[in-house]
Structure formats: structure tokens, C-alpha cells
Motif scaffolding. Structure first.
Motif, PDB file in Angstrom:
ATOM      1  N   GLY A 110       0.811  -1.205   0.000  1.00 25.97           N
ATOM      2  CA  GLY A 110       0.000   0.000   0.000  1.00 25.97           C
ATOM      3  C   GLY A 110       0.848   1.260   0.000  1.00 25.97           C
ATOM      4  O   GLY A 110       0.598   2.201  -0.775  1.00 25.97           O
ATOM      5  N   GLN A 111       1.872   1.297   0.849  1.00 26.84           N
ATOM      6  CA  GLN A 111       2.736   2.474   0.908  1.00 26.84           C
ATOM      7  C   GLN A 111       3.576   2.610  -0.359  1.00 26.84           C
ATOM      8  O   GLN A 111       3.785   3.720  -0.857  1.00 26.84           O
ATOM      9  N   LEU A 112       4.045   1.479  -0.900  1.00 24.97           N
ATOM     10  CA  LEU A 112       4.826   1.527  -2.139  1.00 24.97           C
ATOM     11  C   LEU A 112       3.984   2.068  -3.291  1.00 24.97           C
ATOM     12  O   LEU A 112       4.453   2.891  -4.087  1.00 24.97           O
ATOM     13  N   ALA A 113       2.738   1.617  -3.379  1.00 20.35           N
ATOM     14  CA  ALA A 113       1.849   2.093  -4.445  1.00 20.35           C
ATOM     15  C   ALA A 113       1.645   3.597  -4.356  1.00 20.35           C
ATOM     16  O   ALA A 113       1.684   4.306  -5.369  1.00 20.35           O
ATOM     17  N   LEU A 114       1.446   4.106  -3.134  1.00 16.50           N
ATOM     18  CA  LEU A 114       1.268   5.548  -2.956  1.00 16.50           C
ATOM     19  C   LEU A 114       2.545   6.300  -3.316  1.00 16.50           C
ATOM     20  O   LEU A 114       2.497   7.331  -4.000  1.00 16.50           O
ATOM     21  N   THR A 115       3.679   5.782  -2.876  1.00 16.76           N
ATOM     22  CA  THR A 115       4.962   6.437  -3.154  1.00 16.76           C
ATOM     23  C   THR A 115       5.226   6.527  -4.648  1.00 16.76           C
ATOM     24  O   THR A 115       5.647   7.574  -5.165  1.00 16.76           O
ATOM     25  N   LEU A 116       4.978   5.433  -5.372  1.00 15.94           N
ATOM     26  CA  LEU A 116       5.206   5.434  -6.817  1.00 15.94           C
ATOM     27  C   LEU A 116       4.197   6.318  -7.542  1.00 15.94           C
ATOM     28  O   LEU A 116       4.517   6.947  -8.566  1.00 15.94           O
ATOM     29  N   SER A 117       2.978   6.369  -7.007  1.00 17.65           N
ATOM     30  CA  SER A 117       1.956   7.235  -7.606  1.00 17.65           C
ATOM     31  C   SER A 117       2.356   8.704  -7.497  1.00 17.65           C
ATOM     32  O   SER A 117       2.203   9.483  -8.446  1.00 17.65           O
ATOM     33  N   ILE A 118       2.872   9.081  -6.345  1.00 17.60           N
ATOM     34  CA  ILE A 118       3.336  10.459  -6.153  1.00 17.60           C
ATOM     35  C   ILE A 118       4.483  10.760  -7.115  1.00 17.60           C
ATOM     36  O   ILE A 118       4.528  11.828  -7.736  1.00 17.60           O
ATOM     37  N   ALA A 119       5.406   9.804  -7.246  1.00 16.21           N
ATOM     38  CA  ALA A 119       6.537  10.004  -8.156  1.00 16.21           C
ATOM     39  C   ALA A 119       6.080  10.128  -9.603  1.00 16.21           C
ATOM     40  O   ALA A 119       6.623  10.926 -10.380  1.00 16.21           O
TER      41      ALA A 119
ATOM     42  N   LEU B  70      11.015   9.491  15.871  1.00 20.13           N
ATOM     43  CA  LEU B  70      10.469   9.908  14.584  1.00 20.13           C
ATOM     44  C   LEU B  70       8.984  10.227  14.569  1.00 20.13           C
ATOM     45  O   LEU B  70       8.505  10.873  13.640  1.00 20.13           O
ATOM     46  N   ARG B  71       8.245   9.776  15.572  1.00 19.55           N
ATOM     47  CA  ARG B  71       6.790   9.925  15.502  1.00 19.55           C
ATOM     48  C   ARG B  71       6.351  11.381  15.361  1.00 19.55           C
ATOM     49  O   ARG B  71       5.401  11.696  14.654  1.00 19.55           O
ATOM     50  N   GLY B  72       7.033  12.297  15.995  1.00 22.03           N
ATOM     51  CA  GLY B  72       6.595  13.692  15.970  1.00 22.03           C
ATOM     52  C   GLY B  72       7.096  14.491  14.786  1.00 22.03           C
ATOM     53  O   GLY B  72       6.778  15.677  14.661  1.00 22.03           O
ATOM     54  N   ILE B  73       7.884  13.874  13.894  1.00 25.04           N
ATOM     55  CA  ILE B  73       8.436  14.601  12.756  1.00 25.04           C
ATOM     56  C   ILE B  73       7.391  14.691  11.646  1.00 25.04           C
ATOM     57  O   ILE B  73       6.890  13.670  11.171  1.00 25.04           O
ATOM     58  N   PRO B  74       7.017  15.912  11.227  1.00 26.71           N
ATOM     59  CA  PRO B  74       5.987  16.045  10.187  1.00 26.71           C
ATOM     60  C   PRO B  74       6.492  15.566   8.834  1.00 26.71           C
ATOM     61  O   PRO B  74       7.656  15.756   8.482  1.00 26.71           O
ATOM     62  N   LEU B  75       5.602  14.929   8.080  1.00 23.98           N
ATOM     63  CA  LEU B  75       5.905  14.463   6.731  1.00 23.98           C
ATOM     64  C   LEU B  75       5.032  15.215   5.739  1.00 23.98           C
ATOM     65  O   LEU B  75       3.974  15.743   6.108  1.00 23.98           O
ATOM     66  N   PRO B  76       5.459  15.306   4.468  1.00 22.90           N
ATOM     67  CA  PRO B  76       4.624  15.969   3.461  1.00 22.90           C
ATOM     68  C   PRO B  76       3.224  15.377   3.447  1.00 22.90           C
ATOM     69  O   PRO B  76       3.059  14.158   3.435  1.00 22.90           O
ATOM     70  N   GLN B  77       2.220  16.253   3.472  1.00 26.08           N
ATOM     71  CA  GLN B  77       0.832  15.782   3.533  1.00 26.08           C
ATOM     72  C   GLN B  77       0.515  14.881   2.344  1.00 26.08           C
ATOM     73  O   GLN B  77       0.819  15.193   1.204  1.00 26.08           O
ATOM     74  N   GLY B  78      -0.091  13.751   2.635  1.00 22.74           N
ATOM     75  CA  GLY B  78      -0.497  12.823   1.590  1.00 22.74           C
ATOM     76  C   GLY B  78       0.575  11.857   1.152  1.00 22.74           C
ATOM     77  O   GLY B  78       0.337  11.016   0.288  1.00 22.74           O
ATOM     78  N   SER B  79       1.787  11.934   1.761  1.00 25.70           N
ATOM     79  CA  SER B  79       2.877  11.055   1.330  1.00 25.70           C
ATOM     80  C   SER B  79       2.900   9.740   2.084  1.00 25.70           C
ATOM     81  O   SER B  79       3.622   8.821   1.694  1.00 25.70           O
ATOM     82  N   THR B  80       2.118   9.638   3.150  1.00 18.57           N
ATOM     83  CA  THR B  80       2.139   8.443   3.993  1.00 18.57           C
ATOM     84  C   THR B  80       0.725   7.915   4.208  1.00 18.57           C
ATOM     85  O   THR B  80      -0.190   8.694   4.495  1.00 18.57           O
ATOM     86  N   LEU B  81       0.551   6.599   4.084  1.00 19.20           N
ATOM     87  CA  LEU B  81      -0.712   5.963   4.436  1.00 19.20           C
ATOM     88  C   LEU B  81      -0.747   5.779   5.951  1.00 19.20           C
ATOM     89  O   LEU B  81       0.108   5.080   6.504  1.00 19.20           O
ATOM     90  N   GLY B  82      -1.734   6.379   6.594  1.00 17.52           N
ATOM     91  CA  GLY B  82      -1.797   6.327   8.047  1.00 17.52           C
ATOM     92  C   GLY B  82      -1.845   4.911   8.596  1.00 17.52           C
ATOM     93  O   GLY B  82      -1.082   4.554   9.503  1.00 17.52           O
ATOM     94  N   TRP B  83      -2.736   4.082   8.041  1.00 20.86           N
ATOM     95  CA  TRP B  83      -2.878   2.722   8.570  1.00 20.86           C
ATOM     96  C   TRP B  83      -1.620   1.898   8.313  1.00 20.86           C
ATOM     97  O   TRP B  83      -1.195   1.107   9.166  1.00 20.86           O
ATOM     98  N   SER B  84      -0.994   2.094   7.142  1.00 19.81           N
ATOM     99  CA  SER B  84       0.232   1.374   6.817  1.00 19.81           C
ATOM    100  C   SER B  84       1.343   1.770   7.775  1.00 19.81           C
ATOM    101  O   SER B  84       2.099   0.920   8.268  1.00 19.81           O
ATOM    102  N   ASN B  85       1.438   3.051   8.057  1.00 20.13           N
ATOM    103  CA  ASN B  85       2.465   3.550   8.964  1.00 20.13           C
ATOM    104  C   ASN B  85       2.339   2.909  10.346  1.00 20.13           C
ATOM    105  O   ASN B  85       3.339   2.500  10.954  1.00 20.13           O
ATOM    106  N   GLU B  86       1.114   2.813  10.846  1.00 20.77           N
ATOM    107  CA  GLU B  86       0.900   2.218  12.169  1.00 20.77           C
ATOM    108  C   GLU B  86       1.169   0.714  12.156  1.00 20.77           C
ATOM    109  O   GLU B  86       1.730   0.174  13.120  1.00 20.77           O
TER     110      GLU B  86
END
Length: 246
Positions: free
Chosen positions: A28-37, A114-130
Motif C-alpha cells: 500500500g505504501q509503495l503504491a502511494l509512493t510510486l503514484s506520487i513520483a 520519529l513519531r513527531g516529525i511532520p511528513l509531506p501531507q499525503g505522502s504516507t498511508l496512516g494505517w500502513s504507517n501504524e
């Protein structure tokens, strides 16, 4: 004994479920990352081979991928050759100890550093991250404590556990200055801020401090995993040696 038998029966299903969840989170995260790219407006941001290589250069991704593969293998072993085995084979015990250590350390480092470090909005799947930083690390911790048919491990296993993180750290620091960061165009790319000497206080000396700290954590957690395996295996031997009571 019935309780132990019940755990032996359903634990492979828990492992295969955790494996499937880990694979789903990675995909799921890979698909989002490649989609953004694919929609990037810069040449470096849209260079899919670099983006994919960067994705699989994160310790978190590699650790979760290893955990998903080994958990699936462990489940298959339990359903086949492991049906009549008293304990898991040494190669499986060592690889489980390795991925368990990496995942437990991943959970600790992420939630502490790392939890408190902000990431670019929309670059991370919340459920995948957890899943990758909390759920799978917790499952591997439970696996260490309660999975059936654990084998006695030698203290030399700690050396095997430490090998991959050392290779990864060297690979990361060497590769970093050969890559253009897809998101910013900077002439370097580091998977984690604390490995970046350009922003870490003290530069490379500060980075070295973080690496030493994480190495100590890996060795300490690895020693704990080995100790638990030895303790649990010894308790099984002691229980089997006790005379049966009528």
C-alpha cells in the motif's frame, strides 16, 4: 498441556495473518509512493527506479519485509515439517530472532525519535504507517514471548543479529551522497533525519552518535531475544524432565 497444544495449533495462523498484514502495508505504501513520483513535476522526483530503490532502503521497510517473509515461512513450516517436530530448526530460530530484534528496535526508534516529525501531507498511508511501526513490532514481541516450539539459541546469535544493521548503515551512508533527493532535489538522500549530517547537530560526529546508540539498542534487544529463547527452551527441558504425577 491442552493450552500449549491449542497455541501450537493456532499460532501459525496468527503468523500468516501478521505476514499478510505486513505485506499489505508495504504494498500500500509503495503504491502511494510510486503514484506520487509518477505525478512529480521534476526529473529527479519522477525517476521511478530511484524512488523505488529509496523505498527499499528504509530500515523499516526492509525489516518489515523480512518479518513478513520469515513469518510466512514459519507458518508453512509449522503446517508441514513442523507438525511432528518438538522445536523449530536452528535456521528458522535464528532468522526469527533477527527479524524480531529489528522490528522491536524499529518500533522503539520510530516512537521515540520519529513519531513527531511532520511528513509531506499525503505522502504516507496512516494505517500502513501504524502497521509497520506499531502492530508488527508488537506482534514480533509477542511471538518472542509466547510462540511455541522455540529452540535454545547460543549467545553467538547476537553476532548474526548485528550483521544486517551494520551492512545497512554502511550502505546508507555510502549511497546517500550518490542520490538526488526526489522530494527536494538536494544532492544527497538519507532515509532518516538523524542519519543526515547536514541537519544533525555535530554533522557526521552526531550521526555516529546516533548509529552507536542504535547499535547498542540492537545488541541489547537482540541479547534480550536470545535470553528469552534460552529461558523458554530451558523451561521446556525442565518440565519434560520432571517425573509424571498420577
Amino acid at each position: 498441556m491442552r493450552t500449549a497444544g491449542a497455541v501450537t495449533t493456532w499460532w501459525p495462523w496468527a503468523r500468516i495473518a501478521a505476514s499478510a498484514l505486513g505485506f499489505a502495508a508495504i504494498i500500500g505504501q509503495l503504491a502511494l509512493t510510486l503514484s506520487i513520483a509518477a505525478h512529480a513535476k521534476t526529473e529527479w522526483g519522477g525517476h521511478l527506479p530511484t524512488v523505488a530503490a529509496n523505498f527499499f532502503s528504509f530500515f523499516t521497510i526492509l525489516s518489515n519485509l523480512g518479518a513478513a517473509v520469515i513469518l510466512a515461512i514459519a507458518a508453512i513450516w509449522a503446517w508441514t515439517k513442523g507438525r511432528d517436530a518438538a522445536q523449530e530448526p536452528r535456521w528458522l530460530a535464528v532468522t526469527l530472532a533477527c527479524v524480531a530484534t529489528y522490528m522491536i528496535v524499529t518500533g522503539i526508534v520510530y516512537n521515540v525519535l520519529l513519531r513527531g516529525i511532520p511528513l509531506p501531507q499525503g505522502s504516507t498511508l496512516g494505517w500502513s504507517n501504524e502497521v509497520l511501526h506499531v502492530v508488527i513490532p508488537l506482534f514480533l514481541l509477542v511471538d518472542v514471548l509466547f510462540a511455541p516450539k522455540r529452540r535454545m539459541l547460543s549467545w553467538g546469535t547476537i553476532g548474526a543479529i548485528a550483521a544486517f544493521p551494520i551492512v545497512w548503515a554502511i550502505y546508507t551512508l555510502v549511497r546517500a551522497n550518490l542520490i538526488i533527493a526526489p522530494a527536494t532535489g538536494e544532492p544527497y538522500w538519507y532515509p532518516y533525519p538523524f542519519l543526515n549530517p547536514h541537519i544533525t547537530p555535530g554533522g557526521y560526529l552526531g550521526v555516529a552518535g546516533y548509529i552507536v546508540g542504535i547499535a547498542v539498542a540492537i545488541i541489547a534487544v537482540g541479547a534480550g531475544v536470545v535470553w528469552v529463547a534460552r529461558k523458554r527452551a530451558a523451561s521446556v527441558v525442565e518440565s519434560e524432565a520432571e517425573p509424571a504425577t498420577v
